[in-house]
Motif scaffolding. Sequence first.
Motif, mmCIF file in Angstrom:
data_model
loop_
_atom_site.group_PDB
_atom_site.id
_atom_site.type_symbol
_atom_site.label_atom_id
_atom_site.label_comp_id
_atom_site.label_asym_id
_atom_site.label_seq_id
_atom_site.Cartn_x
_atom_site.Cartn_y
_atom_site.Cartn_z
ATOM 1 N N GLU A 43 0.778 -1.553 -0.375
ATOM 2 C CA GLU A 43 0.422 -0.080 0.100
ATOM 3 C C GLU A 43 1.107 0.865 -0.316
ATOM 4 O OE1 GLU A 43 -2.113 -0.873 3.561
ATOM 5 O OE2 GLU A 43 -2.559 -2.046 2.568
ATOM 6 N N LEU A 44 0.596 2.238 -0.502
ATOM 7 C CA LEU A 44 1.761 3.359 -0.878
ATOM 8 C C LEU A 44 0.564 4.777 0.063
ATOM 9 C CD1 LEU A 44 3.592 2.621 -4.216
ATOM 10 C CD2 LEU A 44 4.763 2.364 -1.556
ATOM 11 N N PRO A 45 0.363 5.171 0.784
ATOM 12 C CA PRO A 45 -0.530 6.049 1.670
ATOM 13 C C PRO A 45 -0.112 7.545 0.635
ATOM 14 C CG PRO A 45 -0.287 4.822 3.051
ATOM 15 C CD PRO A 45 0.603 4.056 1.954
ATOM 16 N N ALA A 46 1.438 7.558 0.142
ATOM 17 C CA ALA A 46 1.959 9.212 -0.265
ATOM 18 C C ALA A 46 1.050 9.165 -1.682
ATOM 19 C CB ALA A 46 3.763 8.857 -0.339
ATOM 20 N N ARG A 47 0.292 8.217 -1.849
ATOM 21 C CA ARG A 47 -0.247 8.236 -3.535
ATOM 22 C C ARG A 47 -1.707 9.536 -3.229
ATOM 23 N NH1 ARG A 47 -0.586 3.092 -6.458
ATOM 24 N NH2 ARG A 47 -1.500 1.587 -4.360
ATOM 25 N N GLY A 48 -2.245 9.597 -1.577
ATOM 26 C CA GLY A 48 -2.883 10.273 -1.254
ATOM 27 C C GLY A 48 -4.512 9.630 -1.509
ATOM 28 N N PRO A 49 -5.630 10.227 -1.226
ATOM 29 C CA PRO A 49 -6.560 9.543 -0.600
ATOM 30 C C PRO A 49 -7.349 8.549 -1.518
ATOM 31 C CG PRO A 49 -7.265 12.120 -0.372
ATOM 32 C CD PRO A 49 -5.699 11.670 -1.067
ATOM 33 N N GLY A 50 -7.561 7.446 -0.790
ATOM 34 C CA GLY A 50 -7.951 5.957 -1.616
ATOM 35 C C GLY A 50 -6.938 5.291 -2.290
ATOM 36 N N ALA A 51 -5.769 5.804 -1.577
ATOM 37 C CA ALA A 51 -4.172 4.399 -1.007
ATOM 38 C C ALA A 51 -3.970 4.050 0.286
ATOM 39 C CB ALA A 51 -3.188 5.209 -2.454
ATOM 40 N N LYS A 109 0.318 -11.745 0.299
ATOM 41 C CA LYS A 109 -0.027 -11.642 1.579
ATOM 42 C C LYS A 109 -1.138 -10.386 0.842
ATOM 43 C CE LYS A 109 0.618 -9.990 5.087
ATOM 44 N NZ LYS A 109 1.053 -7.976 5.244
ATOM 45 N N VAL A 110 -2.626 -10.142 0.981
ATOM 46 C CA VAL A 110 -3.054 -8.790 0.443
ATOM 47 C C VAL A 110 -3.794 -8.602 1.676
ATOM 48 C CG1 VAL A 110 -3.202 -9.559 -1.761
ATOM 49 C CG2 VAL A 110 -4.954 -9.859 -0.369
ATOM 50 N N ALA A 154 -10.101 -11.590 -7.363
ATOM 51 C CA ALA A 154 -9.665 -11.326 -8.462
ATOM 52 C C ALA A 154 -8.430 -11.240 -8.334
ATOM 53 C CB ALA A 154 -9.772 -9.431 -8.317
ATOM 54 N N VAL A 155 -7.519 -11.204 -6.961
ATOM 55 C CA VAL A 155 -6.317 -11.428 -6.789
ATOM 56 C C VAL A 155 -5.963 -12.778 -7.448
ATOM 57 C CG1 VAL A 155 -4.415 -11.688 -4.645
ATOM 58 C CG2 VAL A 155 -5.771 -9.340 -4.511
ATOM 59 N N ALA A 156 -6.595 -13.370 -7.582
ATOM 60 C CA ALA A 156 -6.141 -15.004 -7.364
ATOM 61 C C ALA A 156 -6.402 -15.447 -8.893
ATOM 62 C CB ALA A 156 -7.393 -15.998 -7.116
ATOM 63 N N ARG A 157 -7.105 -14.716 -10.044
ATOM 64 C CA ARG A 157 -7.051 -14.357 -11.344
ATOM 65 C C ARG A 157 -5.548 -13.637 -12.392
ATOM 66 N NH1 ARG A 157 -12.472 -12.243 -10.968
ATOM 67 N NH2 ARG A 157 -11.698 -10.196 -11.048
ATOM 68 N N LEU A 166 -4.758 -14.128 3.150
ATOM 69 C CA LEU A 166 -5.836 -11.921 3.439
ATOM 70 C C LEU A 166 -5.453 -11.895 5.299
ATOM 71 C CD1 LEU A 166 -7.462 -10.038 2.125
ATOM 72 C CD2 LEU A 166 -9.223 -11.214 4.209
ATOM 73 N N GLN A 167 -4.916 -10.371 5.087
ATOM 74 C CA GLN A 167 -4.840 -9.731 6.237
ATOM 75 C C GLN A 167 -5.769 -8.772 6.738
ATOM 76 O OE1 GLN A 167 -0.303 -8.372 7.672
ATOM 77 N NE2 GLN A 167 -1.710 -6.308 7.736
#
Length: 335
Positions: A43-51, A109-110, A154-157, A166-167
């Motif tokens: 996860e990259l929170p520095a990308r802003g809202p929604g990240a 892991k997601v 979606a990850v499995a596909r 999953l975490q």
Amino acid sequence: MSDQPWPWPAGAATGVGSLPGTDIAEAQRIALGELPLLPHLPELPARGPGAELIGRTAGLLVELPVELYAARWRVASRPGRDRRRARDLMERDLDQLAAQAEAYAGPVKVQVAGPLTLAAGVELPVGGRLVRDPGAVRDLAESLAEGVREHVAAVARRLPRASVLLQLDEPSLPAVLAGRVPTESGFGTYQPVEPGRARTLLREVIAAAGVPVVVHCCAQDVPLEMIREVDAVGVALDLDLVTDLDPLGEAIDAGLGLLAGVAPTRPAVAGDPPTSAQVAERVRRLWDRLGFPRRQLAEQVVITPTCGLANASGGHTRAVLAACRDAGRRLSEQG
């Protein structure tokens, strides 16, 4: 899971979730390169809202649109650009993961926010957090369960040879249970969520995932017994915040896997990351104090940083993840 009771190989290490920067391709290269036995989707929170954690997960909700209002996420009347941005970021991340790891055949892991943390972090349209309204919390958990099911699929596909772990991130779980979530004024707190209801909500989301689930809580007073009871395969926590070893020992003895947050995310001295020997010894000492056989350690325990690395430098991030990886290897080799 064959004869291995935990859904990761012996000696595994992984990240908690967040990494620094805004380049998802580079972040995924780091995760796949430094954590070959159990990479995670960064996860990259520095990308802003929604990240960030709340927005990223809110974008996965099904038939429960969200929007940003005064820099806070709230339930919306219809889907809009804020939700679309969160979903677009996730789609791009998964496409990039497929491009880099299509042939990867191990566990990956997601992370998503759990229902109690989401209820404490998202607001009702009329104001106030969802956690104040039991009916809204129930609707949120149902929506999250369906969103998690779709996300895992979606990850499995995209990674057809991999297995998904999953975490559920629940940093607010102790505060929700204890009635410590502050109201908007800051002068009061919301009523606590009854433990039986919290268990039901967690169990619903975990069951919907259809894959092994670990619950992560980087706070004090982690409700380990509750996490054992909701069919999680493991718990991820910051060992620095564990003050009472008895509940942890009971959880491990009952078969709960441990994602041990042991490598500090910020160096004690600038430019001085921990060594793999220091990280391994810290875990080994804890295991010995708990009285479990050494041969079991590398199988039941995954080495992680103490929490996310969003605020670390790139060099420190690589050094911390490498120390975790090599510490796991040391524990596996030494038995």
